[in-house]
Write a protein that holds these residues in place. Sequence first.
Motif, PDB file in Angstrom:
ATOM      1  N   THR A  91      -4.267   6.933   4.086  1.00 21.66           N
ATOM      2  CA  THR A  91      -4.388   6.685   5.353  1.00 21.66           C
ATOM      3  C   THR A  91      -3.367   5.600   6.108  1.00 21.66           C
ATOM      4  OG1 THR A  91      -6.246   7.045   5.006  1.00 21.66           O
ATOM      5  CG2 THR A  91      -6.360   5.657   6.645  1.00 21.66           C
ATOM      6  N   ALA A 131       0.838  -0.859  -0.075  1.00 21.23           N
ATOM      7  CA  ALA A 131      -0.039  -0.082  -0.159  1.00 21.23           C
ATOM      8  C   ALA A 131       0.983   1.264  -0.001  1.00 21.23           C
ATOM      9  CB  ALA A 131      -0.767  -0.026   1.144  1.00 21.23           C
ATOM     10  N   GLU A 141      -5.659  10.733  -4.765  1.00 21.32           N
ATOM     11  CA  GLU A 141      -7.111  10.065  -4.645  1.00 21.32           C
ATOM     12  C   GLU A 141      -7.319   8.914  -3.843  1.00 21.32           C
ATOM     13  OE1 GLU A 141      -7.718   8.257  -8.822  1.00 21.32           O
ATOM     14  OE2 GLU A 141      -5.640   8.923  -9.068  1.00 21.32           O
ATOM     15  N   LEU A 180      -2.934  -3.495  -7.200  1.00 17.70           N
ATOM     16  CA  LEU A 180      -1.258  -2.850  -6.156  1.00 17.70           C
ATOM     17  C   LEU A 180      -1.118  -4.302  -5.598  1.00 17.70           C
ATOM     18  CD1 LEU A 180      -1.685   0.578  -3.486  1.00 17.70           C
ATOM     19  CD2 LEU A 180      -0.564   0.127  -5.672  1.00 17.70           C
TER      20      LEU A 180
END
Length: 342
Positions: free
Chosen positions: A46, A21, A40, A278
């Motif tokens: 986060t 990530a 985006e 990903l």
Amino acid sequence: MRLVVENLSIEYATDEGPVRAVDDVSFELPAGQRLGLVGESGCGKTTVAKSLIGLLPENGSVVEGSIRLEDGDRTVEVTEADPKTLRSIRWRDLAIVSQSAMNALDPVYTVGDQIAEAIRLHENVSKQSALGRAERLLDRVGLDSERTESYPHQLSGGMRQRVMIAMALALEPAFILADEPTTALDVITQDHILAQIDRLTDETGNSLLMITHDISVVAETCDRVGVMYAGELVEVGPLETVFTEPEHPYTQGLLNAFPSLADAESELITVAGEPPDLHSPPTGCRFYDRCPYREERCREARPALTPRESGQSARCYVTEDGLDLDENYERIMEETDRWHRL
Ligand SMILES: Nc1ncnc2c1ncn2[C@@H]1O[C@H](COP(=O)(O)OP(=O)(O)OP(=O)(O)O)[C@@H](O)[C@H]1O
């Protein structure tokens, strides 16, 4: 105090294999600076925010890199800190204002009691004196100090978010981490809250890390900006240079989707396509599929984040070789269907 993030990579374990990530992200946040991380949904913002306070979900882990809080002789390596150290960092060094925090207020206690309790968890002060501080904090964030007597359900969304900001300021932390602090609020309340964050960070000299998908939020509150795409930081630098002379095509696309930030006459552009999966990111540049300036070499190997003359750093071969994105914009709009005029 300075926050240093170096070559940070984070993976989530999933049934379909690991998801990277966050990939090789580096940035620094010196005392008093205000940095916005923008990108985006799903780009890893986060995940970065959670890792800074040691709150990654169970299936997430830092697989490479370092997150350091440096304060004179004291350095805390967050990625290796034990739970006790992490608890002492949260609120005292680095406080969080997030969207979900707004709903984290306990419905059965008054907001005054909750702020006082947060203070008393970290400092040995009487309840009376903590309540007095809670009143002054509410006053600072623009709420009547009598609101200490209110229960969360008696407050509007914007007021609850102000309470969360008051709570974040309670222990005078060096860093405020704001993760989409205004997303669920109406536009006018959003503006008030952002102005408040702007004023308070100015007054206190706090460092601010603002995490948002909305580039106008960064424009309003930050002096530096980092642009994330598919887990990578693709451009970082002073707000003004990044906004006026972007060195990464994704940044240019993002800016064109907010024409008011460039100039009122410019048209609205959308970037066609989706970020890569990903689970199996491309070997080359992650923006390759959507990039109107792409060349063969961009598919073959991943560009590094390199410093540019104009003051920012970017991950892009074509601008590294001197291509001016602005000058080539009209030509590119005619030649490609990867960006759309609306
Ligand atoms: N607990 C998890 N388990 C598996 N994958 C996750 C988990 N949390 C996030 N991810 C994946 O990691 C990537 C980054 O997610 P992250 O929430 O950090 O992005 P974001 O930019 O903050 O997006 P958003 O604004 O939508 O929250 C996404 O591909 C997401 O699907």
